[in-house]
Design a protein around this motif. Structure first.
Motif, short mmCIF file in Angstrom:
data_model
loop_
_atom_site.label_atom_id
_atom_site.label_comp_id
_atom_site.label_asym_id
_atom_site.label_seq_id
_atom_site.Cartn_x
_atom_site.Cartn_y
_atom_site.Cartn_z
N GLY A 1 0.82 -1.21 0.01
CA GLY A 1 -0.06 -0.04 -0.13
C GLY A 1 0.78 1.43 -0.05
N ASN B 1 -3.72 0.75 -3.76
CA ASN B 1 -4.23 0.30 -2.56
C ASN B 1 -5.44 -0.60 -3.01
N ALA C 1 -6.36 -3.65 5.05
CA ALA C 1 -7.06 -2.19 4.73
C ALA C 1 -6.77 -1.34 5.66
N SER C 2 -7.33 -0.65 6.40
CA SER C 2 -7.14 0.58 7.28
C SER C 2 -8.50 0.83 8.05
N GLY D 1 -10.61 2.68 5.97
CA GLY D 1 -11.59 2.17 4.84
C GLY D 1 -12.96 1.78 5.75
N TYR E 1 -7.04 8.36 -0.62
CA TYR E 1 -6.48 7.08 0.38
C TYR E 1 -7.56 6.21 0.92
N LYS F 1 -9.30 2.56 0.16
CA LYS F 1 -9.32 1.58 1.56
C LYS F 1 -10.98 1.27 1.38
N CYS G 1 -7.99 -4.16 9.60
CA CYS G 1 -7.85 -2.67 9.62
C CYS G 1 -7.33 -1.99 10.48
#
Length: 252
Positions: free
Chosen positions: A87, A109, A136-137, A140, A150, A154, A179
């Protein structure tokens, strides 16, 4: 600890930070680990340190190149586990986030996850066995200012995970996301430097600005993210699919 003996795990972005921690964790659990990344020298250092078995240079945003790398890895041993970790993050106010910025964030990403999953899925379905985990994050699952591109990418990863999980639920393959919140990595250092340059804050103040999002008042460690991935790859998570496992101290 999960026993992944006999499994072959492929980790994209495995040369540093979260990816390297994941690779090391999977290896310790008994899996054969192949790491992918753009810098072969960095990847080879990970292999030499004993955190992975094999390294292949590939850019996840290049579909043909990534497909070739995956085929090379699968020729050595069928791939049972994919951790789509590669990413990148760039920040800018929305008004100065041009189409090129959005495209870069989507290419790495989101499309990087798509390309990797498409590369490994036929083999997993044929073997009726597979684990796909996308890193992911929290971005997201919620919004953050100044990282619209970004966060959009995500969010797309989360939608992909939820939908693909349903497609392959009866085929022996699970698809999940992990995440993380703000995590102690080289990638985060770029955000810290950005805060320092734009606000004049000290490094300690910049770190505190990011850590405040976490109710525990700290940054997440790569090892904590790796532990979440290890769980999803294990036999005990066979009925867990289409989920987003948050590692963020209660932020979400």
């Amino acid at each position: 600890m999960s026993d992944l003996s006999g499994s072959h795990a492929l980790v994209t972005g495995g040369g540093r930070g979260i990816g390297r921690a994941i690779a090391a964790s999977l290896r310790q659990a008994g899996a054969t680990v192949t790491i992918l990344g753009r810098n072969l020298a960095t990847l080879n250092e990970v292999v030499a340190a004993g955190d992975a078995h094999h390294a292949i240079a590939a850019d996840v945003s290049n579909q043909a190149g990534l497909a070739a790398a995956i085929a090379q890895a699968a020729a050595r041993q069928p791939i049972d586990i994919l951790v789509a970790n590669a990413g990148a993050a760039e920040s800018a106010p929305f008004g100065r986030s041009d189409a090129a910025l959005f495209q870069r964030m989507m290419d790495v990403n989101f499309m990087g996850v798509v390309h990797a999953a498409q590369g490994v899925l036929p083999g997993m379905v044929a073997n009726k066995r597979g684990r796909i985990v996308a890193i992911a994050s929290t971005a997201g699952l919620k919004g953050y200012g100044y990282v619209t591109a970004y966060a959009a990418a995500k969010h797309a990863v989360i939608g992909l995970v939820r939908s693909l999980a349903l497609e392959v639920a009866s085929k022996g393959v699970t698809v999940n996301a992990v995440c993380p919140g703000f995590t102690e990595t080289d990638l985060l250092e770029g955000s810290i430097d950005n805060i320092i340059s734009k606000t004049g804050r000290t490094r300690e103040q910049a770190v505190a600005e990011l850590a405040r999002h976490n109710p525990q008042g700290r940054l997440v460690t790569p090892a904590e993210v790796a532990d979440a991935v290890l769980y999803l790859c294990g036999a005990g998570a066979s009925a867990v699919t289409g989920q987003s496992l948050v590692v963020a101290g209660g932020e979400i």
